[in-house]
Design a protein around this motif. Sequence first.
Motif, short mmCIF file in Angstrom:
data_model
loop_
_atom_site.label_atom_id
_atom_site.label_comp_id
_atom_site.label_asym_id
_atom_site.label_seq_id
_atom_site.Cartn_x
_atom_site.Cartn_y
_atom_site.Cartn_z
N THR A 1 104.54 76.39 -0.45
CA THR A 1 104.60 77.49 -1.41
C THR A 1 104.44 78.84 -0.71
OG1 THR A 1 103.64 76.03 -3.10
CG2 THR A 1 103.61 78.39 -3.54
N SER A 2 103.53 78.91 0.26
CA SER A 2 103.36 80.14 1.03
C SER A 2 104.63 80.50 1.80
CB SER A 2 102.18 80.01 1.98
OG SER A 2 100.98 79.78 1.28
N MET A 3 105.27 79.47 2.38
CA MET A 3 106.50 79.71 3.10
C MET A 3 107.59 80.21 2.16
SD MET A 3 108.63 77.04 5.52
CE MET A 3 109.16 76.05 4.12
N LEU A 4 107.63 79.68 0.95
CA LEU A 4 108.60 80.12 -0.04
C LEU A 4 108.35 81.57 -0.44
CD1 LEU A 4 110.96 79.25 -1.87
CD2 LEU A 4 109.26 78.51 -3.56
N LEU A 5 107.09 81.95 -0.58
CA LEU A 5 106.77 83.33 -0.93
C LEU A 5 107.20 84.30 0.16
CD1 LEU A 5 103.20 82.91 -2.48
CD2 LEU A 5 105.30 83.52 -3.68
N LEU A 6 107.11 83.87 1.42
CA LEU A 6 107.50 84.74 2.54
C LEU A 6 109.01 84.87 2.67
CD1 LEU A 6 104.93 83.53 5.22
CD2 LEU A 6 104.90 85.69 3.97
N SER A 7 109.76 83.99 2.02
CA SER A 7 111.22 84.02 2.17
C SER A 7 111.92 84.84 1.10
CB SER A 7 111.76 82.57 2.12
OG SER A 7 111.55 82.01 0.84
N VAL A 8 111.19 85.38 0.12
CA VAL A 8 111.81 86.17 -0.94
C VAL A 8 111.41 87.62 -0.78
CG1 VAL A 8 111.84 84.19 -2.51
CG2 VAL A 8 109.88 85.73 -2.53
N ASN A 9 111.98 88.48 -1.65
CA ASN A 9 111.67 89.91 -1.53
C ASN A 9 110.24 90.18 -1.98
OD1 ASN A 9 111.57 90.75 -4.47
ND2 ASN A 9 113.63 89.88 -4.40
N PRO A 10 109.64 91.28 -1.52
CA PRO A 10 108.21 91.54 -1.79
C PRO A 10 107.88 91.62 -3.28
CG PRO A 10 109.00 92.95 -0.02
CD PRO A 10 110.21 92.26 -0.58
N GLN A 11 108.80 92.13 -4.09
CA GLN A 11 108.51 92.25 -5.52
C GLN A 11 108.33 90.87 -6.16
OE1 GLN A 11 110.99 93.88 -3.98
NE2 GLN A 11 110.20 95.99 -4.07
N GLN A 12 109.24 89.95 -5.84
CA GLN A 12 109.12 88.59 -6.37
C GLN A 12 107.86 87.91 -5.85
OE1 GLN A 12 113.15 87.20 -5.11
NE2 GLN A 12 113.26 86.38 -7.20
N ALA A 13 107.62 88.08 -4.55
CA ALA A 13 106.44 87.45 -3.96
C ALA A 13 105.16 87.97 -4.58
CB ALA A 13 106.44 87.68 -2.45
N MET A 14 105.10 89.28 -4.83
CA MET A 14 103.90 89.86 -5.42
C MET A 14 103.68 89.35 -6.84
SD MET A 14 101.30 91.78 -4.98
CE MET A 14 101.73 92.67 -3.48
#
Length: 359
Positions: free
Chosen positions: A192-205
Amino acid sequence: MTSPSVKPAAPERVDFGRTVWTWRRTGTALRVDRRSVLVCAALVVTVAALGILTLGTGSIRLTPVQVLSALFDPDADSRDRLVVVTWRLPRLLFAILCGAALAISGALFQSLTKNPLGSPDVIGFASGSYAGASVVMLLIGTANYLAVATGSLIGGAATALLVYLLAYRNGLAPFRLVIVGIAVGAFLSSLTSMLLLSVNPQQAMLVATWGAGSLSGLGFEQLRAAAVVFVVLLICSAGVVRPLVHLEMGDDAAVALGVGAQRARLAATLVGVALTALVTAAVGPISFIALAAPQIAQRLTRSPTTVRIAPAALTGAAVLTGADFIAQRVDLPVGVVTVCVGGAYLAWLLARQYAGRRG
């Protein structure tokens, strides 16, 4: 020829001198554990007191009388009703519902694994629900409640199946299940952390904020949908309690009493995963309520089993309501508060388990 005599029905009687209350009427008897009833009553009062305190504190402070008037008096001050009913009440009701759902889920899994560490957040099922919901929000690109709930349920169920397959070795040892679940949960958290790092910052936030477990921004529309699902799952959980109690005595004893062991385990697992997925879809993952609440309830009621639905649910509601009260005062997501408190509890529980195995 004389007609047979008919024995009159025993009058209703309450036995106050025993550890149970017994009602006898028309040939049937209902036995209720006295301590459990008193504990549940005390927990209801605790939840109510915490609720009134929560509804009355904040940037706009209200007295308990003003809170009760806003809740039950249609002619109360419009400002008070706006603050209490429209702004604060949905969050309080979500805390009660989510706390109860997590506690019931934890009670089911701790009974299944016969281990106080066997809660969905420890053995990886909550991580699976979080991963499934994150995939829906990040890869499919929707935050629709039904879609997120479906992804959360699929992720939790797939994780449960994976943990079961990896832990099964000519039988299912509870401690092995816990260890495998912890490993699978850590693996899914990394994904899940790896997935968060692969998207744009707005989506990840957005997902990271939701992943902290927050009760903010919820209204009656989401509450109604969650409440309907919770009631259905509550009825289902009540149906699996008796088979689980029999399974705690061993498979042979359960089968002798007419319980299908594998069918009962599957039903309890599905209900437990669904309860965890319900909370995860609504407010994000909230840790340690499922771990601690059943154990607290068991100690309060002095029950030989954790799978007592009412005390566990009310304990979970009280714990999460109290945690949310603290979270609002320090301006943090409630999931952060439960992690801070639950981490110390988990360390103590692990130390106790290790000491017990050495002894």
